[in-house]
Design an enzyme around this catalytic site. Structure first.
Site, PDB file in Angstrom:
ATOM      1  N   TYR A  61      51.775  45.141  32.014  1.00  0.00           N
ATOM      2  CA  TYR A  61      52.601  43.697  32.417  1.00  0.00           C
ATOM      3  C   TYR A  61      53.487  43.114  34.124  1.00  0.00           C
ATOM      4  O   TYR A  61      54.643  44.248  33.974  1.00  0.00           O
ATOM      5  CB  TYR A  61      53.407  42.708  31.651  1.00  0.00           C
ATOM      6  CG  TYR A  61      52.935  42.715  30.175  1.00  0.00           C
ATOM      7  CD1 TYR A  61      51.671  42.097  30.190  1.00  0.00           C
ATOM      8  CD2 TYR A  61      53.746  42.377  28.957  1.00  0.00           C
ATOM      9  CE1 TYR A  61      50.792  41.667  28.816  1.00  0.00           C
ATOM     10  CE2 TYR A  61      52.653  41.798  27.668  1.00  0.00           C
ATOM     11  CZ  TYR A  61      51.884  41.471  27.805  1.00  0.00           C
ATOM     12  OH  TYR A  61      50.861  41.251  26.708  1.00  0.00           O
ATOM     13  N   ALA A  62      52.918  42.645  34.730  1.00  0.00           N
ATOM     14  CA  ALA A  62      53.531  42.763  36.003  1.00  0.00           C
ATOM     15  C   ALA A  62      53.793  44.028  37.091  1.00  0.00           C
ATOM     16  O   ALA A  62      54.831  44.262  37.375  1.00  0.00           O
ATOM     17  CB  ALA A  62      55.198  42.011  36.608  1.00  0.00           C
TER      18      ALA A  62
END
Length: 330
Positions: A61-62
């Site tokens: 994530y990110a």
């Protein structure tokens, strides 16, 4: 807030889990709508204030910054012993032949990197993000067992796979005396119910905790059909999941709106209340990016739907193409 055991474990988790895919450094990863650290921290803090102790993120994530932001916020705002911290492994994290997947090499490398980003010695739940077609499940399960025995994870879980794959993993673990999966993070909501065919009955029979992702169908269950958001306009994953069935999904969304209007509550509460009525759902993962998202979601715990309301919500559903199980890691 209510608390329940996660599957057949003795660990207590809040009835709602805060999903942290929406937190991260903008421009990193594949979502453009994430909140930066300054705007993420108040949401995380408010989740703790209303009693949420269950937080789910992933290494991918990110670009890893979701884990970093979550770790720093929890260190500042929470007692680590009361937090149930979950992350995931599978997706590509760096270039090269060993930059993704569920090999022993990848798992042993990625757990240490996740712990460093999260600023903790262990995670409570370490999950495989998808099934790896290129690695024997025996190798994956033994590596996960060793992660647990090393004290780097308390429990292990799985996400988004076919029921036969999940059953095979459970069998391999039991056969070899290795740590068993205790949870399934699957795609399940009012407009995507294909999990009811095999996965949900399997989890109920095996006493596996179910922690559904996309419980609000990326927000589609919570707003007027014509209304758009930055996420709905830019999130290509959301479009891939739901655009093909939009005409039939709209009928379900309209039923949610009708029942919410009659009860005088936000639609999010009806959609979540439906999920909370379903066995063996433990804790839907809500991807809140506003404090109001959290507060509205928490109120769903007080709603008891009638059998007639549940029937109205479910009646328009038609079978959907299966989505999200065989995702590669190019």
């Amino acid at each position: 807030m209510e608390y329940v055991k996660l599957g057949n474990t003795g660990m207590d988790v809040s009835r709602l889990c805060l999903g942290c895919m929406g937190f991260g450094e903008p421009g990193r990863g594949f979502h453009q709508w994430v909140l930066d650290e300054e705007n993420s921290r108040p949401v995380i803090q408010r989740a703790l204030e209303i009693g949420i102790n269950f937080f789910d993120t992933a290494n991918v994530y990110a670009g890893g910054t979701s884990e970093e932001i979550l770790g720093r916020a929890l260190k500042d705002y929470a007692n680590r012993d009361e937090i149930v911290l979950a992350t995931k492994v599978f997706s590509r994290m760096h270039d090269g032949p060993n930059g993704a997947g569920l090999s022993r090499k990848a798992i042993m490398s990625e757990i240490d990197k996740s712990l460093k980003r999260l600023g903790t010695d262990y995670v409570d739940l370490y999950q495989i993000h998808r099934w790896d077609n290129h690695t024997p499940i025996e190798e994956t399960m033994e590596a996960l067992h060793d992660v647990v025995k090393a004290g780097k994870a308390r429990y292990i879980g799985a996400s988004a796979m076919s029921a036969w794959q999940f059953q095979k993993a459970l069998y391999v673990a039991e056969k070899n005396g290795w740590t068993r999966f205790v949870s399934m993070q699957n795609h399940y909501n009012l407009i995507y119910r294909e999990e009811e065919r095999e996965m949900m009955p399997l989890c109920q029979e095996e006493k596996i905790g179910v922690i559904p992702y996309s419980p609000l169908a990326s927000g589609r269950l919570t707003r007027d059909w014509e209304e758009t958001t930055k996420r709905s306009e830019t999130d290509q994953v959301q479009k891939a999941k739901y655009d093909a069935t939009a005409s039939t999904d709209r009928l379900v969304v309209e039923q949610v709106a009708d029942i919410a209007k009659k009860r005088g509550v936000p639609r999010v509460q009806i959609a979540l209340a439906w999920l909370l009525h379903k066995d063996p759902v433990t804790a839907p993962i809500i991807g809140a990016t506003k404090i109001s998202h959290l507060e509205n979601a928490a109120e769903a715990l007080s709603i008891t739907l009638t059998s007639e309301e549940i029937a109205c919500l479910e009646e328009p559903y038609v079978p959907h193409p299966v989505y999200g199980l065989n995702v590669g890691f190019k």
